[in-house]
Scaffold this active site. Structure first.
Site, short mmCIF file in Angstrom:
data_model
loop_
_atom_site.label_atom_id
_atom_site.label_comp_id
_atom_site.label_asym_id
_atom_site.label_seq_id
_atom_site.Cartn_x
_atom_site.Cartn_y
_atom_site.Cartn_z
N THR A 177 5.26 2.29 5.51
CA THR A 177 3.92 1.79 5.69
C THR A 177 3.03 2.73 6.60
O THR A 177 3.80 3.02 7.74
CB THR A 177 3.60 0.25 6.44
OG1 THR A 177 2.30 0.03 6.76
CG2 THR A 177 4.61 -0.01 7.62
N GLY A 219 0.77 -1.21 0.04
CA GLY A 219 0.08 0.13 0.04
C GLY A 219 0.93 1.50 -0.08
O GLY A 219 1.80 1.39 0.74
N ASP A 245 0.72 1.77 8.35
CA ASP A 245 0.11 1.03 9.32
C ASP A 245 1.23 1.19 10.61
O ASP A 245 0.97 0.82 11.96
CB ASP A 245 0.29 -0.42 9.13
CG ASP A 245 -1.00 -0.65 8.14
OD1 ASP A 245 -2.10 0.22 7.95
OD2 ASP A 245 -1.25 -1.81 7.50
N LEU A 259 -7.87 8.20 1.23
CA LEU A 259 -7.48 9.75 1.68
C LEU A 259 -6.63 10.02 2.59
O LEU A 259 -5.68 10.54 2.62
CB LEU A 259 -8.82 10.27 1.88
CG LEU A 259 -10.08 10.34 1.11
CD1 LEU A 259 -11.08 10.94 1.75
CD2 LEU A 259 -9.51 10.97 -0.02
O1 F6P Z 1 -0.37 -1.09 3.35
C1 F6P Z 1 -1.30 -1.05 4.35
C2 F6P Z 1 -2.55 -0.65 4.06
O2 F6P Z 1 -2.78 0.59 3.80
C3 F6P Z 1 -3.73 -1.34 5.40
O3 F6P Z 1 -3.73 -0.37 6.19
C4 F6P Z 1 -4.71 -1.32 4.44
O4 F6P Z 1 -5.51 -2.49 5.03
C5 F6P Z 1 -4.26 -2.06 3.29
O5 F6P Z 1 -3.21 -1.36 2.94
C6 F6P Z 1 -5.19 -1.78 1.91
O6 F6P Z 1 -4.41 -2.25 0.77
P1 F6P Z 1 -4.94 -2.16 -0.61
O7 F6P Z 1 -4.88 -0.89 -1.23
O8 F6P Z 1 -3.97 -3.54 -1.23
O9 F6P Z 1 -6.28 -2.75 -0.62
#
Ligand code: F6P
Length: 420
Positions: A142, A13, A144, A298
């Site tokens: 990340t 992500g 997260d 966002l």
């Molecule tokens: O990379 C982390 C994250 O932003 C998480 O918090 C979220 O659940 C996930 O990616 C969403 O991922 P994707 O864009 O692949 O659906």
């Protein structure tokens, strides 16, 4: 001197500042042009290496590369792609080596989170496992904030700032309406297993300007009765409240409250939609009018309100990755080390990838308040500097000037296509 080229790719992500790390890598490599040849970026992460879809960053001007520092998204494309173990899929590793050998690549920089650290670790072992000399350094990223060892993860500070700001502003809105209309605002934020992003919502309330805010952490099993009692008390006493709920909140049986019903390449459940579940629960059980929002992309793309500290971290880890590689290192992740909270001081460090890959850092108990719905002073001390400072992009015509690179392909040298 035989200058090896470098491979850089973005994975997982994306964040508001991942391109600042790309900027740090490319600018630093350009400063060491006597030792590093070209920086080739993988189109869509490691997938670009497997398909020999490499981007020649040397075709981009210094000005365009500098503008990456304030441009969100992943300039070269990202991926969710799991590199299997060597025993399970030797062909993938043979292909990577073929591509790296053909393009004279000796340095591998991977910019991602936990799963990507695992990929980087596997690449870092290629000289031992398959006799191909390559140095692999992981660049943390990340929203997260759940990578271990490092004090924080680039990308988190800006997401946290967005969540703190949005919680503050929406709380002022709901406070204005609460006498005759909406009494509760429910705000869903990311963080599938760790409540770091949700915790940032609590920063909206300060001793000088206290606000009623309830945080729902994935670390704490959701207790409906206790939660509704908390909301009821706050609304009765203060007229309104805001609830910041992590997408990863689970019921006592361990099931996500917001399981969208499908999984990604890593087997992770796609999450999203806990805010309407919680808002409806409040309305049905307590009769309070609610509004809800899902911050979703966002929060991880909001470069216009990025944290200065975060942007500085992101650039620094990119730069340090190149410096570590030039110093002969392999199988490391760059880390952020906190020297002091106030004034906030930090420096860059490093840690062996085997301590990082696939390990998730959750919120420590000492950061979650006694009732499970707020943060402690220690958590506030930890979070505050990470959202510190502004780093506005330049604007034109009312919008930020985000760069779009040319992303010219490196001519393919292999005549065998590969389908990952
Ligand atoms: O990379 C982390 C994250 O932003 C998480 O918090 C979220 O659940 C996930 O990616 C969403 O991922 P994707 O864009 O692949 O659906």
């Amino acid at each position: 001197m035989d200058r090896k080229n470098a491979f850089y790719a973005q994975s997982g992500g994306v964040t508001a500042v991942i391109n600042a790390s790309a900027c740090g890598v490319i600018e630093t490599a350009r400063r060491h042009a006597d030792k590093i040849g070209k920086v080739y970026a993988g189109r869509n992460g490691i997938v670009g290496a497997l398909t020999e879809d490499l981007i020649d960053t040397s075709q981009e001007s210094d000005v365009a590369i500098a503008a990456l520092r304030h441009t969100p998204g992943a300039a070269f494309g990202s991926c969710r792609y799991k590199l299997k173990g060597l025993e399970e899929n030797r062909a993938e590793y043979q292909r990577l080596i073929e591509v790296f050998r053909a393009h004279h690549i000796g340095y591998f920089f991977y910019n991602g989170g936990n799963d990507s650290a695992d990929t980087c670790h596997k690449i870092s072992q290629l000289s031992r496992t398959m006799g191909f000399p390559i140095q692999a350094i992981h660049i943390p990223k990340t929203v997260d904030n759940d990578l271990p060892v490092t004090d924080c993860c680039p990308g988190f500070g800006s997401a946290a700032k967005y969540v703190a700001l949005s919680t503050l502003e929406a709380s002022l809105d709901v406070a204005s309406m609460s006498a005759t209309s909406t009494k509760v605002f429910v705000f869903e934020v990311m963080g599938r297993h760790a409540g770091w992003i949700a915790s940032a919502g609590a920063l909206a309330s300060t001793p000088e300007r206290p606000l009623p805010i309830v945080i729902l952490f994935p670390e704490i099993p959701f207790d409906q009765r206790k939660f509704l009692a908390k909301v009821k008390t706050l609304v009765e006493r203060q007229g309104h409240c805001s609830v910041v709920v992590s997408e990863g909140v689970r019921n006592p049986e361990g099931k996500f409250l917001a399981d969208a019903g499908y999984t990604d390449a890593f087997g992770h459940t796609q999450l999203g939609g806990v805010a309407p579940v919680v808002a409806r629960m409040i309305y049905n059980e307590l009769g309070f009018r609610t509004h809800w929002a899902v911050a979703d992309y966002l929060q991880r793309s909001a470069r216009h309100v990025a944290s200065r500290t975060d942007a500085d971290h992101a650039y620094a880890v990119g730069r340090a990755a190149v410096e570590l590689a030039l110093a002969g290192e392999n199988a490391l992740m760059v880390t952020i080390e906190r020297v002091s909270d106030d004034p906030y001081r930090w420096r860059v460090g490093s840690a062996p990838l085997e301590r990082i890959a696939n390990v998730e850092k959750k919120m420590p108990e000492t950061f979650i308040g006694a009732d499970g719905f707020g943060i402690t002073e220690a958590c506030r001390r930890y979070l505050s500097p990470l959202i510190g400072g502004e780093d506005y992009p330049p604007y034109a015509g009312g919008l930020p000037c985000y760069v779009r690179l040319q992303n010219r392909p490196v001519p393919k040298l292999l005549d065998t296509p590969f389908h990952p």
